[in-house]
Design a protein around this motif. Structure first.
Motif, short mmCIF file in Angstrom:
data_model
loop_
_atom_site.label_atom_id
_atom_site.label_comp_id
_atom_site.label_asym_id
_atom_site.label_seq_id
_atom_site.Cartn_x
_atom_site.Cartn_y
_atom_site.Cartn_z
N SER A 189 73.80 71.98 18.79
CA SER A 189 73.07 72.01 20.06
C SER A 189 73.50 73.25 20.82
N ALA A 190 72.79 73.54 21.93
CA ALA A 190 73.21 74.65 22.79
C ALA A 190 74.58 74.37 23.38
N ARG A 191 74.84 73.10 23.66
CA ARG A 191 76.15 72.75 24.21
C ARG A 191 77.24 73.05 23.19
N HIS A 192 76.96 72.80 21.93
CA HIS A 192 77.93 73.11 20.88
C HIS A 192 78.22 74.61 20.86
N ALA A 193 77.16 75.44 20.95
CA ALA A 193 77.37 76.89 21.00
C ALA A 193 78.18 77.27 22.23
N TYR A 194 77.86 76.65 23.36
CA TYR A 194 78.58 76.88 24.62
C TYR A 194 80.08 76.61 24.41
N GLU A 195 80.38 75.49 23.74
CA GLU A 195 81.78 75.13 23.52
C GLU A 195 82.48 76.12 22.59
N ILE A 196 81.74 76.65 21.62
CA ILE A 196 82.32 77.67 20.74
C ILE A 196 82.61 78.94 21.53
N TRP A 197 81.66 79.37 22.36
CA TRP A 197 81.88 80.55 23.22
C TRP A 197 83.10 80.34 24.10
N ASN A 239 67.89 61.84 17.86
CA ASN A 239 69.31 61.49 17.72
C ASN A 239 69.89 61.87 16.36
N ALA A 240 69.18 61.57 15.29
CA ALA A 240 69.73 61.84 13.96
C ALA A 240 69.99 63.33 13.77
N ARG A 241 69.08 64.17 14.24
CA ARG A 241 69.26 65.62 14.12
C ARG A 241 70.47 66.09 14.91
N LEU A 242 70.75 65.40 16.01
CA LEU A 242 71.91 65.76 16.84
C LEU A 242 73.20 65.13 16.34
N GLY A 243 73.10 64.31 15.30
CA GLY A 243 74.30 63.69 14.75
C GLY A 243 74.67 62.39 15.41
N LEU A 289 78.12 67.45 21.91
CA LEU A 289 77.44 66.50 22.78
C LEU A 289 78.29 66.09 23.98
N GLY A 290 79.47 66.69 24.10
CA GLY A 290 80.34 66.31 25.20
C GLY A 290 81.06 65.00 24.96
N GLY A 301 74.31 54.22 19.07
CA GLY A 301 74.66 55.23 18.07
C GLY A 301 76.12 55.64 18.09
N THR A 302 76.54 56.24 16.99
CA THR A 302 77.88 56.79 16.86
C THR A 302 77.78 58.31 16.75
N VAL A 303 78.63 59.03 17.45
CA VAL A 303 78.62 60.49 17.45
C VAL A 303 79.28 60.99 16.16
N THR A 304 78.55 61.81 15.41
CA THR A 304 79.08 62.35 14.15
C THR A 304 79.18 63.87 14.13
N LYS A 305 78.69 64.53 15.18
CA LYS A 305 78.75 65.99 15.25
C LYS A 305 79.25 66.42 16.62
#
Length: 381
Positions: free
Chosen positions: A321-329, A177-181, A127-128, A120-124
């Protein structure tokens, strides 16, 4: 790269149902299989000889062997090897996947790693991994690098490694995966190289048994960790406790707490990362990714309580994802405050689940398990 290489130890055979008749058979992650295929292909490229087996080092330093399903050398410029994934007794959609590595010479020194068909390719974000790059997580990337470096010095002669998975896009349809981008294929995953059957009833039984053993030894504090990295963080926080107190619960937090109460334990410490904590804070105690999802509205409320402006709260509400929220915080400078709020909410859920029978502390560690991010109050981040 060599400074970060894992300590190598004597070979250690994996646990199997044959060596432990009542145990579930462990398997190998896609990351471990990709690293094995990459090493086999690199060896074939250097020696001009197809390989039938290969040995690699896991992140722990343990060395394990893999059969090579297929290995071909093309004109001395490129080699390709295939390792078939064995997921053990875990119901894994990638069991039987043909992890394929193509290794070829390149003009510049160094190792270039790319994803091929089926990866897969990361689109969002969240995910680190960098948006636009192949969904090959950090630990597999390092494992592939270590494994190739055992064959040749990439500082002197460069290679390109392309990891592909035939039918990977089809396999990915059975994942989130698709939901996570992550589009176009599966992710190359794994933090230890080993697949343990977390999602089975037998794994739940092993968690219950671990708590029972702890109680039988007279211990009163159960330290629940979601996996190896969070256990590493927990041990750093509680070095005075014996090994038996630490339990990798995977997705079976509720079962562990129920057993702890029945066995008369008095204290519980839960150490985890943002994703599992977010699910627990919402009252979901079976946290397997296929059975539950992160409540981003809850994370948005935490963001609002931390004083973030409405636009950023909305960004968290739409986080991938929760990680995305973590990165925003983290970006907004409120990670400690928001993390402490999240931990306090988890502590309240776990305390109520225990019927107020357990004193509960919760700690959040970073995604490497090496640093304390926040806690429900016992530790200062």
């Amino acid at each position: 790269m060599t400074d970060d290489r894992p300590e190598l130890r004597e070979p250690d055979l994996p646990r199997t149902a044959k060596s432990r008749p009542n145990a579930l058979r462990t398997g190998w992650t896609t990351g471990a299989c990709a690293a094995a295929a990459a090493k086999a292909a690199a060896t074939a490229l250097v020696t001009d000889k197809p390989q039938t087996s290969v040995e690699i080092a896991l992140p722990s330093g343990r060395r394990v062997g893999f059969d090579v399903h297929r290995c071909d050398v093309v004109s001395g410029q490129r080699a390709e090897a295939v390792v078939v994934k064995d997921a053990g007794d875990d119901p894994d959609v990638t069991h039987g996947a043909h992890l394929t590595a193509q290794v070829g010479w390149r003009a510049a020194a160094g190792l270039e790693l790319r994803g091929g068909p089926g990866v897969g390719t990361v689109t969002k974000p969240g995910l680190g991994l960098t948006v636009g790059e192949a969904a090959i997580n950090d630990t597999p990337r390092r494992m592939i690098g270590y494994s190739v470096a055992e064959v040749l010095d990439v500082s002197q002669r460069g290679v390109t490694v392309v990891i592909s998975v035939p039918d990977g896009e089809k396999m990915a349809r059975k994942t989130t995966n698709a939901r996570l981008g992550i589009l176009g294929g599966i992710s190359i995953l794994g933090t230890t190289g080993v697949v343990r059957p977390f999602s089975t009833a037998s794994w739940r039984a092993s968690v219950v048994q671990a708590v029972a053993v702890m109680a039988a030894q007279g211990e009163s504090v159960a330290v629940l960790c979601t996996g190896g990295r969070s256990e590493h963080g927990a041990r750093a926080l509680l070095p005075e406790l014996p090994e038996v107190c630490f339990v990798e619960v995977g997705d079976f937090t509720g079962a562990a707490i129920t057993e702890a109460v029945e066995r008369g334990l008095t204290s519980l410490v839960f150490v985890g990362m943002a994703g599992k904590l977010a699910k627990l804070a919402a009252g979901v105690l079976m946290t397997h990714y296929t059975r539950s999802r992160v409540d981003t509205d809850l994370l948005a409320r935490i963001s609002e309580s931390a004083g973030l402006p409405a636009a950023v709260v909305d960004e968290v509400s739409g986080a991938n994802s929760a990680r995305h929220a973590y990165e925003i915080w983290q970006r907004e400078g409120v990670l400690a405050a928001a993390g402490a709020d999240l931990c306090a909410r988890v502590a309240d859920v776990l305390r109520r689940f225990s019927g107020e029978a357990l004193a509960v502390d919760v700690a959040m560690v970073d995604f490497a398990g090496s640093e304390l991010v926040a806690s429900s109050g016992r530790w200062a981040a």
